[in-house]
Design a protein around this motif. Structure first.
Motif, PDB file in Angstrom:
ATOM      1  N   GLN A   7      44.095  18.053 102.767  1.00 21.66           N
ATOM      2  CA  GLN A   7      43.734  19.125 101.842  1.00 21.66           C
ATOM      3  C   GLN A   7      42.212  19.149 101.713  1.00 21.66           C
ATOM      4  O   GLN A   7      41.584  18.086 101.595  1.00 21.66           O
ATOM      5  N   ARG A  43      41.817  25.117 100.113  1.00 23.44           N
ATOM      6  CA  ARG A  43      42.030  25.627  98.765  1.00 23.44           C
ATOM      7  C   ARG A  43      40.841  26.380  98.189  1.00 23.44           C
ATOM      8  O   ARG A  43      40.879  26.778  97.017  1.00 23.44           O
ATOM      9  N   SER A  74      36.559  16.306 100.233  1.00 25.08           N
ATOM     10  CA  SER A  74      35.769  17.035  99.238  1.00 25.08           C
ATOM     11  C   SER A  74      34.397  16.386  99.122  1.00 25.08           C
ATOM     12  O   SER A  74      34.136  15.355  99.752  1.00 25.08           O
ATOM     13  N   LEU A 123      38.892  20.914  99.657  1.00 25.23           N
ATOM     14  CA  LEU A 123      38.406  21.687  98.515  1.00 25.23           C
ATOM     15  C   LEU A 123      36.972  21.264  98.224  1.00 25.23           C
ATOM     16  O   LEU A 123      36.521  20.220  98.713  1.00 25.23           O
ATOM     17  N   THR A 163      45.742  19.607  93.705  1.00 28.14           N
ATOM     18  CA  THR A 163      45.488  18.814  94.905  1.00 28.14           C
ATOM     19  C   THR A 163      46.011  17.393  94.745  1.00 28.14           C
ATOM     20  O   THR A 163      46.655  16.842  95.647  1.00 28.14           O
ATOM     21  N   VAL A 196      42.457  13.807 101.461  1.00 31.55           N
ATOM     22  CA  VAL A 196      41.740  14.879 100.770  1.00 31.55           C
ATOM     23  C   VAL A 196      40.273  14.798 101.156  1.00 31.55           C
ATOM     24  O   VAL A 196      39.665  13.718 101.109  1.00 31.55           O
ATOM     25  N   GLU A 248      41.893  21.208  91.444  1.00 27.76           N
ATOM     26  CA  GLU A 248      41.809  19.765  91.667  1.00 27.76           C
ATOM     27  C   GLU A 248      43.101  19.062  91.214  1.00 27.76           C
ATOM     28  O   GLU A 248      43.604  18.176  91.903  1.00 27.76           O
TER      29      GLU A 248
END
Length: 395
Positions: free
Chosen positions: A24, A107, A56, A26, A38, A54, A35
């Motif tokens: 994922q 996202r 980010s 973002l 997620t 994830v 968030e």
């Protein structure tokens, strides 16, 4: 050939197949609905037997990813600089190859462009979630936003958003999957809020005993409608109530001053209080007799409206966006005209005038409504189904 993510936690994939790895992407792991979703999906992926990564730029919620068994990789994917976005795409492509990534889920727009390019370069399945309407006033903005419609499947967080995508971007209906955001029913459970928590927050906010409480949760920004709410309370003409604006100004000090000025203009200093951000929203809802969402622009979903109903609280929301899908008129709350002071005052008045019997009935209807249609577990399960659907396209 990979094994799809199991739709139920605890299932064991075939030993001859490896587990699916989902990334994922973002901008950052700060406090917010994107968030939170997620983290919830990362936990669902892990519980279903997959591997959750994830990507980010980091933030205070990274530790929550670690807690649920996910991995976090820091990358400046929050940058909107074109050259940095292309560089991030190269980094993501390398990550996909090194970690054996099977699916990438974007996202937000800037990270989505990097993810989209990386997915094309590596022939990796690509899914997006369309979280808001985004500004689309000119062709360049619409092109920039359009990356959120380029997933092999596009998740819309409400039917309102699905309609918006079809109208503005021409997304084909068969590519869209409507998955409403879900409420964490373990956290937002009236039975779990203790008397100690109620007393602590009530004392902190100086809420008088025996006075009806009307709350408007939401960050202090103009489109959340706090000014309309203040004017509606003035129109209502009741001073035997306690009204709370719950939310941080996030640096919007001028708007906060404007709210204070409007409160003083109506001589409501003893009625309406700004209490800043709250770390115990379940208790805040339980302290409230009515919860209001006054947004002047359509909410893509409207988390507050659903959380409040999950706690058995009647809601007043503006009649547009996601609220139309989550509020049952006169059964779990009321819808009022956006930006209309008189309409909002009337709706709040209905909530304040409820008999004890009617209030209890609405509470049970609201709790059942959210548990049946808007739970976190349902959201995660449906998203896993989308992942499996997309993964199966290449088989």
């Amino acid at each position: 050939m990979i094994d799809s993510i199991n739709s139920q936690a605890g299932q064991t994939p075939e030993s001859s197949s490896r587990l699916a790895t989902v990334v994922q992407v973002l901008p950052a792991m700060v406090t917010g609905g994107v968030e939170r979703g997620t983290v919830e999906m990362a936990e669902a992926i892990v519980n279903a037997g997959g591997r959750a990564i994830v990507v980010s730029a980091g933030g205070p919620m990274v530790h929550e990813l670690t807690r649920v068994g996910a991995e976090h990789i820091e990358m400046p994917v929050d940058s909107k600089n074109f050259f940095m976005m292309r560089k991030n795409a190269t980094r993501l492509a390398k990550l996909i190859q090194q970690e054996g990534v099977d699916l990438i889920h974007a996202r937000s727009r800037a990270p989505a462009w990097s993810s989209y390019w990386a997915s094309k370069w590596t022939n990796t399945p690509f899914v997006t979630t369309f979280h808001g309407t985004y500004g689309h006033g000119n062709p360049l903005k619409r092109w920039y936003n359009s990356v959120m419609t380029r997933g092999e499947r596009v998740i819309a967080i409400s039917s309102f958003i699905a309609g918006h995508m079809r109208k503005i971007y021409g997304v084909r209906r068969e590519l869209i999957r409507v998955i409403h955001r879900g409420v964490d029913l373990f956290r937002f459970d009236p039975e779990k809020v203790t008397a100690e928590r109620l007393v602590k927050l009530s004392t902190q906010w100086n809420i008088p005993d025996g006075v009806p409480v009307v709350a408007l949760p939401g960050r202090l920004t103009r489109w959340k409608g706090q000014l309309v709410f203040i004017d509606a309370i003035a129109k209502l003409g009741r001073r035997d109530i306690c009204c709370l604006l719950i939310g941080s100004d996030q640096g919007r000090t001028d708007y906060r001053k404007e709210l204070v000025k409007r409160i003083k203009k109506h001589n409501l200093e003893g009625v309406i209080t700004i209490v800043d951000e709250c770390n115990d929203m379940p208790t805040a809802y339980m302290l409230s007799d009515i919860v209001v969402s006054a947004s002047t622009d359509p909410e893509a979903f409207g988390r507050v409206v659903c959380e409040a109903q999950a706690m058995g609280r009647p809601v007043v929301a503006t009649d547009h966006g996601g609220a139309r899908e989550t509020v049952i008129e006169d059964e779990t709350g009321w819808l009022c005209k956006p930006g209309d002071v008189e309409s909002m005052a009337t709706a709040i008045g209905k909530g304040l005038d409820l008999s004890a019997e009617k209030r209890e009935k609405m509470a049970q209807q609201a709790i059942s409504h959210i548990r049946e249609g808007f739970s976190k577990d349902a959201m995660c399960s449906k998203t896993l189904e989308v992942y499996n659907e997309v993964l199966s396209l290449g088989n």
